[in-house]
Structures are given as structure tokens and as C-alpha cells.
Design a protein around this motif. Structure first.
Motif, short mmCIF file in Angstrom:
data_model
loop_
_atom_site.label_atom_id
_atom_site.label_comp_id
_atom_site.label_asym_id
_atom_site.label_seq_id
_atom_site.Cartn_x
_atom_site.Cartn_y
_atom_site.Cartn_z
N GLY A 178 0.72 -1.31 0.07
CA GLY A 178 -0.05 0.04 -0.06
C GLY A 178 0.70 1.25 0.05
N THR A 179 1.80 1.46 0.83
CA THR A 179 2.69 2.19 0.81
C THR A 179 3.57 2.81 -0.31
OG1 THR A 179 3.15 2.13 3.10
CG2 THR A 179 4.87 3.40 2.14
N THR A 180 4.17 1.75 -0.79
CA THR A 180 5.03 1.95 -2.10
C THR A 180 4.27 2.09 -3.40
OG1 THR A 180 4.85 -0.59 -2.52
CG2 THR A 180 6.88 0.52 -1.50
N ARG A 181 3.13 1.52 -3.48
CA ARG A 181 2.06 1.89 -4.52
C ARG A 181 1.54 3.21 -4.70
NH1 ARG A 181 -3.62 -1.49 -5.97
NH2 ARG A 181 -3.94 -0.49 -7.97
N TYR A 182 1.12 3.78 -3.27
CA TYR A 182 1.01 5.18 -3.12
C TYR A 182 2.12 6.25 -3.80
CZ TYR A 182 0.01 9.80 -1.19
OH TYR A 182 -0.19 11.18 -1.14
N PHE A 183 3.24 5.83 -3.17
CA PHE A 183 4.35 6.96 -3.60
C PHE A 183 4.73 6.59 -5.19
CE2 PHE A 183 4.82 7.38 1.10
CZ PHE A 183 4.91 8.67 0.99
N ARG A 184 4.41 5.52 -5.60
CA ARG A 184 4.87 5.55 -6.78
C ARG A 184 3.75 6.23 -7.82
NH1 ARG A 184 9.40 2.83 -7.62
NH2 ARG A 184 9.84 1.17 -6.11
N ARG A 185 2.71 6.21 -7.35
CA ARG A 185 1.57 6.84 -7.89
C ARG A 185 1.68 8.36 -7.83
NH1 ARG A 185 -4.20 4.09 -7.38
NH2 ARG A 185 -4.92 5.95 -8.98
N PHE A 186 1.95 8.81 -6.64
CA PHE A 186 2.01 10.08 -6.26
C PHE A 186 3.43 10.60 -5.71
CE2 PHE A 186 -2.21 8.68 -5.32
CZ PHE A 186 -2.94 9.58 -6.63
N PRO A 187 4.49 10.46 -6.41
CA PRO A 187 5.92 10.85 -6.02
C PRO A 187 6.20 12.15 -5.73
CG PRO A 187 5.94 10.35 -8.51
CD PRO A 187 4.64 10.05 -8.18
N PRO A 188 6.65 12.68 -4.71
CA PRO A 188 7.18 13.83 -4.22
C PRO A 188 8.16 14.29 -5.32
CG PRO A 188 7.06 12.78 -2.12
CD PRO A 188 6.88 11.69 -3.39
N ASP A 189 8.18 15.85 -5.68
CA ASP A 189 9.19 16.23 -6.63
C ASP A 189 10.49 15.93 -6.64
OD1 ASP A 189 6.60 17.13 -7.99
OD2 ASP A 189 6.69 19.15 -7.28
N ASN A 190 10.87 16.01 -5.27
CA ASN A 190 12.37 15.82 -5.12
C ASN A 190 12.83 14.39 -4.64
OD1 ASN A 190 11.10 16.10 -2.60
ND2 ASN A 190 12.93 16.58 -1.50
N MET A 191 11.91 13.51 -5.14
CA MET A 191 12.25 12.07 -4.87
C MET A 191 12.82 11.41 -5.93
SD MET A 191 11.85 11.94 -1.66
CE MET A 191 10.70 13.02 -0.52
#
Length: 437
Positions: free
Chosen positions: A369-382
């Protein structure tokens, strides 16, 4: 009868109390907590001596009932413990150390689990500071000569609830929440360590207690992008069951259950042993309204992704992210969630939570759940935001094509097409191209 009053006063002075037990909780970086269980509140004086290094407690009008040879010193800086009489009625308790330590002492009043306690906190002499017992490099984005921006990983702070003096909820068979959630947290840490673009920070790394404010403080100091606190609570009725995900409320609890669980979790400091005169630190405990307002949307979306994955392995108590005033989530300006992995008071769920395979499944659900979220909505400086059109994934034991697709946020058909797969069978070590979703 007036002549009896001085005798009563004199008698009360000489009533002895007992030190019934002594426990030692080694923590990170050489920090150690020593707890004395008392039959009543007692006055004491503390000082240190050198050659050899010792911390000495003179406890007024007391006696030692604990056999100090039976106290487990493993992993602590304590060489030996001993006690003896000091003066006519006082107890001298000596903590001999392997090397010099700073110390502080303070009493704790009774609570639902313990009676009066006297706490001795030992702290290693100052050394180069390491955040959260883990050296984490967190470089700020800088421009290289090519004009390309150097980016960093998403830092996930993983907080295993309770610990040390505070066992958390205790289920049938003496299954303790503090052990269950630490096992899940360590498995989640392992999964994130192997995942490109993510760096985990384990807030509690062993069986010791950290104050609720200190947990959030460690996450802030490490520059965490997401804070997740893992729990397995109890309810007054053993029939209650199901996992839940909570975010910090700005207007009160979303249900009676949420309010009950928040009240229980917020008592953790009084059980775990936080010096109570600091409990009303206004700055540390005040909700940063503006920051939380900006992050509520992210918390709901992240929590929904985790709930979706948890629902595949466990019954959910509620299918949406709930809200309550959990103290551990306050003062954080990043997405912050508290995950209740189940009710340890429910016999069926207690058995599952104590099972290593189930703990791994729960960690995997939170991870996905965590990785799927951040891959869909990655912060700009990541790094995730700078990902190429595709990347390589190496198949690990237990992976299936559908699991990988869910975790990476891509369709199974897209995976088949990108890798020219004729079937869904995979082999360990096989390299798959993961297309951008």
C-alpha cells in the motif's frame, strides 16, 4: 488520649517499604532504563562515583526483596547490582557500570499495570549523534554541473508501538502487543530496504520504551516523508475484530471505537515511564493546524491504499480511514497514520498475530500500500519522480505476477506486454521491466 498522637507519628516514620522487583531495559546507543517496583512511594537520593563507575541510590526506610543475582543484565552497560543497609533503616542500591554513564532518576505513580516505581535512566556519554539508531544520509537536492538535480529516497518512519515497561495489549496465551508489532515493523523495514527509491527508519529497534513525543521527534529529525505507527490493540469485548487505519483528527474521534483506542494508546507514556512533569509540554503536543490541513488529503489516500491491501489478508473493522486524537501522530507535518493490525484481545486474531507467516503478510500489505501510493504520487524531489520510462525488478521468493503488478501500480497485461511473457510463471532471479504507470 493526646499522648498517643506523637507515637502514631513516630511509628509512621519507621514503617518500611519493599523494593519488590528490579527490571533492566537496554535501549539503543547504550541507553538503559532500570525500574524498581515499590510497595509505596519512597524518598531517595542519587549520586555517582568513579573507579569503578557507579550510580548509587540511597532509598529512605526501605528494604530489598529482589534477589539481584536473578536480574538479567544482558545487553546493558551494567556490570553488577548490589544492595545493603545504609544507616539504621535506609537501603543503599548500587549500580556498577562497565563505563561512565550520565543518569537521572524519577518516580512514577501507580497505573493500571504497575504500582509505584522508581526509574533510573542511564545515558551513554555524548558521542556523534545518530538519528533513530540508524545512520541515514539525507542529502538536500543539489544541482550538478550537468544541470541534473540529485534526488533522494522516500524516507518511511516505522514506529512499533509500546515496548519495554509498556507491553501494550496482552491477548490470550500472553501474546504481547509490543512483540507482535515489532516483528511486523522489522519485516516492513526489510521489505523497504530492498525496494529502490525507499529508505526505512525503524523508530524502536528493540524491547525498550520511547515516549510518544520522542517517536515523532525522531521521525522529524530524520526528515521522514511518511510516519506509520503499528499496533495490535485490545477492546473490552473479545468478540471485536478487524484491522483499521487511523489518521489524526482535527475535530474528535470518528467513532466510539476510535475514541476508545486513542484513549488507551495515549496512556502509553504513563505505563512506559515518561517523566510526568513534562507531559504537558505545549509545544510538543500541540497540533500544527496548518501543516496537518495540508497533509490530511495525503494521509487519507495513503491510508486507503494500505487498507485495500490489508483487506486482502484480514477482516477490516472499517473499510475507510478513521480519525482520532492519537498523541503519537501530533506535531508531524507529513502524512502520518496509525495502523491497528487487529484486536489481540480476540482469540482468533491473537493466534494469527502471533504467527510469523501472518506477520509477514501484514507487513507485505502495508509495504504494498505504501509503495504503490508513492509510486503513483511521488514527491517532486524524490528519485521516484525522476524514474525512467521503465525499470528492472528482480523476482524474489514468493512473488507472483499479480502481486508485482499490484505493488508497482501497473496492470498485469502491461507487465506481460513489457516483458513478452507467454505465461504468468516466474522464476527467482528473473528480471522484469516495470513500465511507468
Amino acid at each position: 488520649m493526646k499522648w498517643l498522637l506523637p507515637l502514631v507519628g513516630l511509628f509512621s516514620v519507621w514503617v518500611q517499604a519493599d523494593v519488590r522487583d528490579v527490571r533492566i531495559w537496554p535501549g539503543p546507543d547504550g541507553d538503559t532504563r532500570i525500574v524498581l517496583d515499590l510497595t509505596k512511594a519512597l524518598e531517595h537520593r542519587a549520586f555517582d562515583l568513579s573507579a569503578p563507575s557507579r550510580v548509587v541510590l540511597d532509598i529512605s526506610n526501605a528494604r530489598m526483596l529482589k534477589d539481584l543475582d536473578q536480574v538479567d543484565l544482558t545487553g546493558s552497560p551494567v556490570r553488577t547490582l548490589r544492595s545493603g543497609r545504609h544507616g539504621q533503616n535506609d537501603l543503599r542500591f548500587v549500580i556498577e557500570l562497565r563505563e561512565g554513564q550520565e543518569f537521572r532518576t524519577f518516580p512514577l505513580p501507580p497505573n493500571d499495570i504497575y504500582g509505584h516505581r522508581l526509574v533510573v535512566d542511564l545515558t551513554a556519554r555524548p558521542t556523534p549523534r545518530v538519528v533513530g539508531n540508524q545512520a541515514i544520509s539525507i542529502p538536500a537536492p543539489v544541482k550538478q554541473s550537468t544541470g541534473r538535480t540529485v534526488t533522494r529516497d522516500v524516507i518511511v518512519a516505522i514506529d512499533a508501538g509500546h515496548g519495554g515497561e509498556d507491553p501494550g495489549a496482552i491477548g490470550p496465551g500472553r501474546v504481547m502487543e509490543k512483540h507482535v508489532v515489532l516483528a511486523i515493523a522489522k519485516e516492513l523495514q526489510r521489505l523497504l530496504q530492498d525496494e529502490p527509491g525507499f529508505t526505512p527508519l525503524l523508530i524502536r529497534t528493540g524491547d525498550y520504551y520511547l515516549g510518544l513525543r520522542e517517536r515523532a521527534s525522531k521521525a522529524r529529525a530524520a526528515g521522514a516523508d511518511f510516519f506509520i505507527s503499528i499496533h495490535a490493540d485490545a477492546f473490552k469485548h473479545p468478540s471485536a475484530r478487524g484491522g483499521s487505519v487511523f489518521m489524526l483528527s482535527d475535530r474528535g474521534a470518528s467513532s466510539e471505537m476510535a475514541s476508545y483506542l486513542a484513549d488507551k494508546e495515549n496512556q502509553s507514556d504513563s505505563i512506559g515511564g515518561v517523566k510526568l512533569e513534562n507531559a504537558d509540554d505545549h509545544l510538543a503536543m500541540t497540533l500544527v493546524d496548518l501543516s496537518m490541513t495540508n497533509k490530511r488529503k495525503e494521509s487519507v489516500q495513503l491510508g486507503s491504499h494500505i487498507l485495500e491491501q490489508m483487506g486482502g489478508i484480514a477482516k477490516l473493522h472499517k473499510s475507510q480511514v478513521e480519525e482520532a486524537n492519537f498523541m503519537v501522530l501530533k506535531t508531524l507535518s507529513v502524512p502520518a497514520l496509525l495502523v491497528e493490525t487487529g484486536f489481540i484481545s480476540n482469540p482468533q486474531e491473537a493466534r494469527a498475530l502471533a504467527d510469523r507467516n501472518y506477520q509477514k503478510k501484514m507487513a507485505r500489505a502495508i509495504f504494498t500500500g505504501t509503495t504503490r501510493y508513492f509510486r503513483r504520487f511521488p514527491p517532486d524531489n524524490m528519485q521516484l519522480a525522476q524514474a525512467p520510462a521503465s525499470r528492472v525488478y528482480v523476482v524474489r521468493r514468493g512473488d507472483t505476477l499479480s502481486d508485482i503488478a499490484v505493488r508497482e501500480g501497473v496492470a498485469v497485461t502491461a507487465l506481460r506486454r513489457a516483458n513478452d511473457l507467454k505465461s504468468d510463471q516466474l522464476r527467482i532471479g528473473q528480471q522484469l521491466q516495470i513500465p511507468r504507470s
